[in-house]
Write a protein that holds these residues in place. Structure first.
Motif: not given
Length: 424
Positions: A47-53
């Motif tokens: 969900g939302d932006a890429q590259n979130r952990t």
């Protein structure tokens, strides 16, 4: 033998016959099991932006399985707190389940997987990795998920007990749920409850449509979003287990009061549960309990080349996409309750049209079930990019024909279900 003794013997014989007949009246057997399916810290967030952990856990995600057995046929419904499980993973779950030994006749083909679509769960699709050079899917986690779901189905089948069925219906969400495309919206909420011999809750199935996106792009912790509040309140009110079946949320059904607060999400889920509880204060009973299950493999046309590119690049893992994509729809009934799956985020119009195909009684639209094929929206959004959110919605869709193909197949399945339906 005197006349009086003869009458007593005859009456005893009649009571024995009636008793034997009553013992043969079919009673739906229901079993439930659940497990936590939290991803490892550091996994990519869907969900939302890429590259979130993920950096932590606010509340746990669940795989919840309920198995039904009417003495002849059986089936399983599984809910997953994730953005949307893909068809290839459903097939892996079926394969793994087929390796387990069941005490009842059970076909892995009769497994229905429904995703709640939380935007604070793991990337199980592949789109939210570091960038489009690599998939965001953690293969070890997916292996764990497949194994866990199969195990929960198996455990649920070991927990079978007789049930009676009742349901409640209401409207909900007027204050905080909207179609931000300014079109149709279905606010109906349907709750199906299965009670044990002591009239205690075994499991409830609640169907409502709204994106769980209070936490989206705000927190980096694992969460089922407003459904966490829903689960807790339902458990407090009823005991037993509670499955949330996401509805038709495409085109675009969202909360309108997101303020970045976790407590707001929990409060909204609690109010949803209280509305579900209120609908069961004056419930209607389901006298029938026979199962009827139909499924159909469907090849949807792929007009959006991005799907083909993502498949070829391995971003969408283990999924072959050409000018068509293989998927599945199901249509089934539990007594007078009717269910139909939508393999993505369908616009409310398709949920309403599907309900029109269903007979009287509780009606369930299972969005993001059996697959997660993006937005399934009206053809007009492809024809007029000036419609609200049309550029984004069409970019995340297979193409303008998906909705029409879906409705054609569901219409066929509804007729098959009607033709094969047997009385209790």
């Amino acid at each position: 033998m005197t006349k009086q003794n003869f009458l007593f013997c005859w009456m005893g014989f009649l009571l024995l016959v009636v008793s034997c007949q009553n013992s043969k009246i079919p009673q739906l057997q229901v079993g439930v099991s659940k497990a936590i399916i939290n991803p490892p810290i550091g996994s990519y967030i869907a969900g939302d932006a890429q590259n979130r952990t993920f950096t932590g856990v606010l509340d746990s995600l669940y795989s919840k399985a309920v198995v039904f057995y009417d003495g002849e046929k059986s089936m399983a419904i599984v809910t997953l707190d994730c953005i949307g499980l893909l068809y290839q993973d459903l097939q892996k779950i079926r394969e793994r389940t087929s390796q387990l030994e069941f005490d009842i006749p059970f076909s892995p083909e009769n497994i229905v997987i429904s995703s709640t679509h939380t935007h604070s769960g793991p990337d199980v699709v592949g789109l939210w990795g570091k960038d489009f050079s690599e998939s965001g899917v953690n293969k070890e986690y997916m292996d764990f998920l497949v194994q866990t779901v199969a195990e929960q189905i198996h455990k649920a089948s070991k927990n079978l007990q007789g049930s009676t069925i009742r349901y409640g219906q209401s409207e909900f969400g007027e204050e905080w749920v909207a179609n931000i495309c300014q079109e149709e919206i279905d606010r109906s909420m349907t709750v199906l409850q299965f009670l044990d011999k002591n009239k205690k809750n075994i499991v409830t199935l609640t169907n409502f449509a709204c994106h769980p996106t209070y936490m989206d792009a705000v927190f980096s912790e694992v969460s089922a979003d407003y459904l966490s509040g829903f689960y807790k309140e339902m458990e407090k009110e009823w005991g037993g287990e509670h499955l949330f079946l996401q509805g038709a949320i495409g085109g675009w059904i969202q909360p309108t009061d997101k303020d970045g607060g976790y407590q707001k999400a929990l409060q909204r889920g609690q109010k949803l549960a209280l509305s579900a509880t209120a609908s069961l204060l004056k419930p209607k009973n389901l006298p029938k309990s026979k199962l009827n299950f139909q499924r159909k493999t469907v090849f949807f046309p792929v007009m959006n080349e991005a799907w083909q590119q993502l498949s070829a690049a391995g971003i969408i893992v283990d999924r072959k996409v050409t000018d068509v994509i293989e998927s599945e729809v199901v249509w089934f009934s539990i007594g007078e309750a009717t269910f139909a799956s939508h393999p993505g985020e369908t616009a409310p119009i398709y949920g309403m049209k599907t309900k029109e195909l269903m007979p009287e009684g509780p009606r369930f639209i299972l969005g993001l079930s059996q697959d997660a094929l993006g937005y399934i929206i009206k053809p007009s959004y492809f024809e007029n990019q000036n419609l609200p959110h049309a550029p984004y919605l069409t970019r995340m869709s297979l193409g303008k024909e998906t909705g029409n193909v879906l409705m054609e197949e569901l219409t066929k399945l509804s007729q098959q279900n009607k033709n094969t339906e047997l009385p209790n």
